[in-house]
Scaffold this active site. Structure first.
Site, mmCIF file in Angstrom:
data_model
loop_
_atom_site.group_PDB
_atom_site.id
_atom_site.type_symbol
_atom_site.label_atom_id
_atom_site.label_comp_id
_atom_site.label_asym_id
_atom_site.label_seq_id
_atom_site.Cartn_x
_atom_site.Cartn_y
_atom_site.Cartn_z
ATOM 1 N N CYS A 18 15.219 9.714 -5.837
ATOM 2 C CA CYS A 18 13.857 9.613 -5.274
ATOM 3 C C CYS A 18 13.016 9.285 -6.614
ATOM 4 O O CYS A 18 13.708 9.339 -7.681
ATOM 5 C CB CYS A 18 13.208 10.725 -4.734
ATOM 6 S SG CYS A 18 13.087 12.051 -5.907
ATOM 7 N N GLU B 10 11.660 25.215 -7.273
ATOM 8 C CA GLU B 10 10.606 24.846 -7.292
ATOM 9 C C GLU B 10 9.528 25.610 -6.713
ATOM 10 O O GLU B 10 8.412 25.655 -7.153
ATOM 11 C CB GLU B 10 10.684 23.438 -6.345
ATOM 12 C CG GLU B 10 9.174 22.775 -6.102
ATOM 13 C CD GLU B 10 9.481 21.720 -4.864
ATOM 14 O OE1 GLU B 10 10.339 20.758 -4.715
ATOM 15 O OE2 GLU B 10 8.249 21.649 -4.115
ATOM 16 N N THR C 295 8.250 20.529 -1.641
ATOM 17 C CA THR C 295 8.362 19.080 -1.323
ATOM 18 C C THR C 295 9.565 18.610 -0.665
ATOM 19 O O THR C 295 9.337 17.689 0.180
ATOM 20 C CB THR C 295 8.427 18.318 -2.785
ATOM 21 O OG1 THR C 295 9.501 18.938 -3.400
ATOM 22 C CG2 THR C 295 7.073 18.441 -3.712
ATOM 23 N N SER D 257 19.279 13.369 -5.513
ATOM 24 C CA SER D 257 19.869 13.564 -6.739
ATOM 25 C C SER D 257 21.217 12.697 -6.882
ATOM 26 O O SER D 257 22.172 12.864 -7.835
ATOM 27 C CB SER D 257 20.188 15.080 -7.073
ATOM 28 O OG SER D 257 19.129 15.687 -6.662
HETATM 29 FE FE1 F3S Z 1 11.667 13.440 -5.506
HETATM 30 FE FE2 F3S Z 1 9.238 14.118 -6.733
HETATM 31 FE FE3 F3S Z 1 9.413 13.944 -4.233
HETATM 32 S S1 F3S Z 1 11.252 14.970 -7.380
HETATM 33 S S2 F3S Z 1 11.752 14.389 -3.540
HETATM 34 S S3 F3S Z 1 9.690 12.658 -5.577
HETATM 35 S S4 F3S Z 1 8.483 15.640 -5.096
#
Ligand code: F3S
Length: 656
Positions: free
Chosen positions: A16, A129, A168, A267
């Site tokens: 992401c 987080e 998130t 990831s």
């Molecule tokens: Fe990635 Fe940031 Fe969303 S780490 S999953 S873009 S909150």
């Protein structure tokens, strides 16, 4: 039979934005330091972590392991305030790769906590987080992961005011369920869905793919929460495997499948996804003599009108740009779909080799052409920025392009924002036309996502700036200090001066030492002047100013030049019933009392003197305290005349 098997890879599979950013930050920094560490593995992917280790970047598990002055990367999950504080005590070089979306949750948590709310976090309480978010709550905070936990927490909280945020990567469906319940239990709760769009989109796409598939392969770390959640989402609809690498595919039974879907956690690097695709191709070809490569290729062809795809610029000419979007089609962006700015040519906007994101406008399978638009993506991205700016209260900068009915249009991030007249200028009578073509700072005050419309306010920014400047001014202001300001208005009784956020008043007597009829004789609107702070009323926000300079104080000059008994040449400036005022020097007048005008009785001053007469007089008294000077013409008359006059006066007195 796999002969008709189709493979689809989710478009949103893999890194992401936040993870991609964090990984890039580490790779960019590793050459700058020889003892760089990451606070926890930078991502939940062993391959990346091991590669970094080989390059000298260690992952440490706790802030206590940081040594004095060491460079430390904070990963995209973010950390609590206590960690920042500990790093500061160790003088660590902090390289903060916290995802901006996580940072936004930190801000919300701090704000609500400061305002006395109990903060509820939808998420996994052991997830870094979530621990980081809790670390930004000064007051009470609770974590829940489903409705039953929520209910238990509700009993404990009672009537306290509540604000809710989410991890998130929290499961969207569970969030929706919990949010409904929160509405029932805490009707006044401040509910913020902070599930990252990337996560929500990945979950939504994976769910849709799983619904059509016989089997789903989820690629990602087994410790990655978002990867696990993807698996949970998909296994509701079909058989589902979570693998960390391509080699694990060998143990999976692919027989009898028609649709296989692939998705990957946030990831998972792109090269691992590619390896998985290639290995699947090999396995299936070997097992079934099936042209899996063809099927795989088909999976990449899944474009449709309205899809947002990424490609590479292959040619650029004056009328269009061609793009390789990874299909057999030729992608074309007409010049009119490149940019909104008609003054730019295609070569000013892109060059061959650039990666580009575009929206599919039209597909013509017959010609093998796909018409694409870059400017629509820019507008979409711009609008996403606008929405974010509204949520975060960010100040945007844009250019005023048009004066329209009821306000002005400002272009920012490629989006036209309407600013109503009431929000455009600080004062009602300011002309909107004066804003044209100017760069302005503004805030978004309303957004209509469905209609892609946004409303902004320039005034909100100027108001805040003035309030901040005012607070700063009153913080540091000192009576007696000299400050620069701009004359804002000139009135009969004085002048208002803008001191940069605060207006001060110079009363008419404080404008000049000399005599004036109106303040406009001294200053005009727009003049930049230096004034002295005379008095400050912080409570009511009032400031009194003086434009008169002490160094030009005529009384001081008078005292330096004249003494009692000196004879001066004076000019009569006004006549009264009790005498005449005469100017000795600029700003200094003295009184010639009626009894001091002549050596005989004077009944009417005007019989002897008139305004403008210049006469000699003696200074007979100086009252420094009252700043009064008494003059006498009579004192300069010959003694005899004075005696004569005295005799006359005596006779007159006797006769009476
Ligand atoms: Fe990635 Fe940031 Fe969303 S780490 S999953 S873009 S909150």
């Amino acid at each position: 039979m796999l002969t008709n098997c189709k493979i689809f890879t989710a478009k949103s599979a893999g890194f992401c934005f936040g993870v991609d950013r964090a990984v890039k930050i580490v790779y960019n920094k590793l050459n700058n330091y020889d003892n760089l560490v990451t606070l926890g593995p930078i991502i939940h992917n062993n391959n990346v972590v091991m590669d970094l280790e080989a390059k000298g970047v260690r992952a440490i598990s706790d802030v206590s392991q940081v040594t004095e002055g060491q460079p430390v990367v904070i990963r995209s999950h973010g950390v609590g305030l206590d960690v920042y504080e500990e790093l500061e005590t160790k003088n660590a070089v902090v390289i903060d790769a916290t995802c901006p979306f996580v940072e936004r949750i930190h801000k919300l948590a701090r704000k609500y906590s400061d305002e006395g709310y109990v903060v509820l976090i939808a998420g996994d309480e052991k997830h870094p987080e979530v621990m980081g978010i809790r670390g930004h709550c000064k007051g009470k905070s609770y974590v829940f992961s489903d409705v039953s936990m929520l209910l238990k927490i509700a009993e404990e909280i009672g009537n306290e005011k509540v604000a809710v945020v989410s991890q998130t990567t929290f499961n969207l469906a569970v969030w929706n369920e919990c949010a409904l319940k929160i509405g029932e239990i805490f009707p006044d709760a401040q509910v913020n869905n902070t599930i990252c769009n990337a996560t929500a989109e990945r979950q939504r796409e994976a769910r849709e793919l799983a619904k059509q598939s016989d089997l789903m392969i989820i690629v990602g770390g087994r410790h990655s929460s978002n990867t696990l959640k993807l698996k949970n989402v998909c296994e509701e609809y079909c058989r589902c495997y979570l693998i960390e690498g391509a080699e694990e595919l060998r143990s999976i039974d692919f027989s009898g499948l028609e649709f296989i879907g692939i998705s990957a956690g946030a990831s998972t690097p792109a090269y691992i996804i590619k390896e998985v695709q290639n290995t699947m191709s090999e396995i299936l070809l070997n097992e079934e003599e099936f042209d899996f490569a063809e099927a795989l290729e088909q999976s990449f062809k899944k474009i449709y009108t309205g899809a947002r795809v990424t490609g590479y610029i292959t040619t650029v000419n004056n009328s269009e740009v061609t793009v390789d979007i990874g299909t057999k089609h030729t992608g074309i962006i007409p010049a009119s779909e490149l940019t909104d700015d008609p003054s730019l040519k295609p070569e000013d906007v892109v060059k061959v080799g650039d990666e580009i994101e575009v929206i599919v406008l039209k597909i013509s399978d017959q010609d093998g052409l796909v018409t694409l638009s870059k400017k629509k993506v820019d507008a979409q991205k711009g609008f996403e920025e606008i929405i974010k700016a509204k949520e975060e209260g960010t100040v945007l900068t844009g250019t005023v392009t048009n004066v329209v009915k009821g306000g002005v249009l400002v272009i920012a991030n490629g989006v036209k924002v309407f600013v109503p007249a009431s929000q455009a200028t600080s004062r009602r009578d300011d002309k909107l036309e004066e804003l044209l073509k100017k760069s302005v700072d503004f805030k978004i005050i309303d957004v209509n996502e469905a209609r892609q419309r946004a409303v902004g306010s320039i005034r909100a920014v100027t108001k805040e700036a003035r309030a901040a400047a005012k607070a700063e001014f009153f913080e540091g202001v000192e009576v007696g200090a000299e400050v620069e300001g701009t004359v804002k208005s000139v009135l009969d009784y004085g002048v208002f001066v803008d001191l940069g956020g605060v207006d001060g008043l110079i009363r008419k007597p404080d404008l000049t030492w000399g005599r004036i009829k109106h303040p406009s004789e001294v200053v005009a609107v727009g003049d930049k002047i230096v004034v002295t702070i005379k008095d400050v009323d912080k409570e009511n926000g009032k400031v009194s100013l003086s434009y008169k300079k002490e160094s030009e104080n005529p009384w001081a000059m008078f005292e330096a030049k004249y003494n009692k008994d000196d004879v001066v040449s004076v000019k009569v400036v006004s006549i009264t019933s009790f005498g005449a005022f005469a100017q000795i020097m600029d700003g200094i007048d003295g009184l010639i009392h009626i009894s001091q005008i002549a050596n005989k009785r004077v009944n009417n001053v005007a019989d002897i003197l008139k305004v403008g007469d210049v006469v000699d007089a003696q200074i007979i008294e100086i009252d420094a305290e009252q700043k009064r000077i008494s003059l006498s013409m009579r004192a300069l008359l010959p003694e005899e005349e004075v005696a004569e006059e005295a005799a006359e006066e005596a006779v007159e007195a006797t006769e009476e």
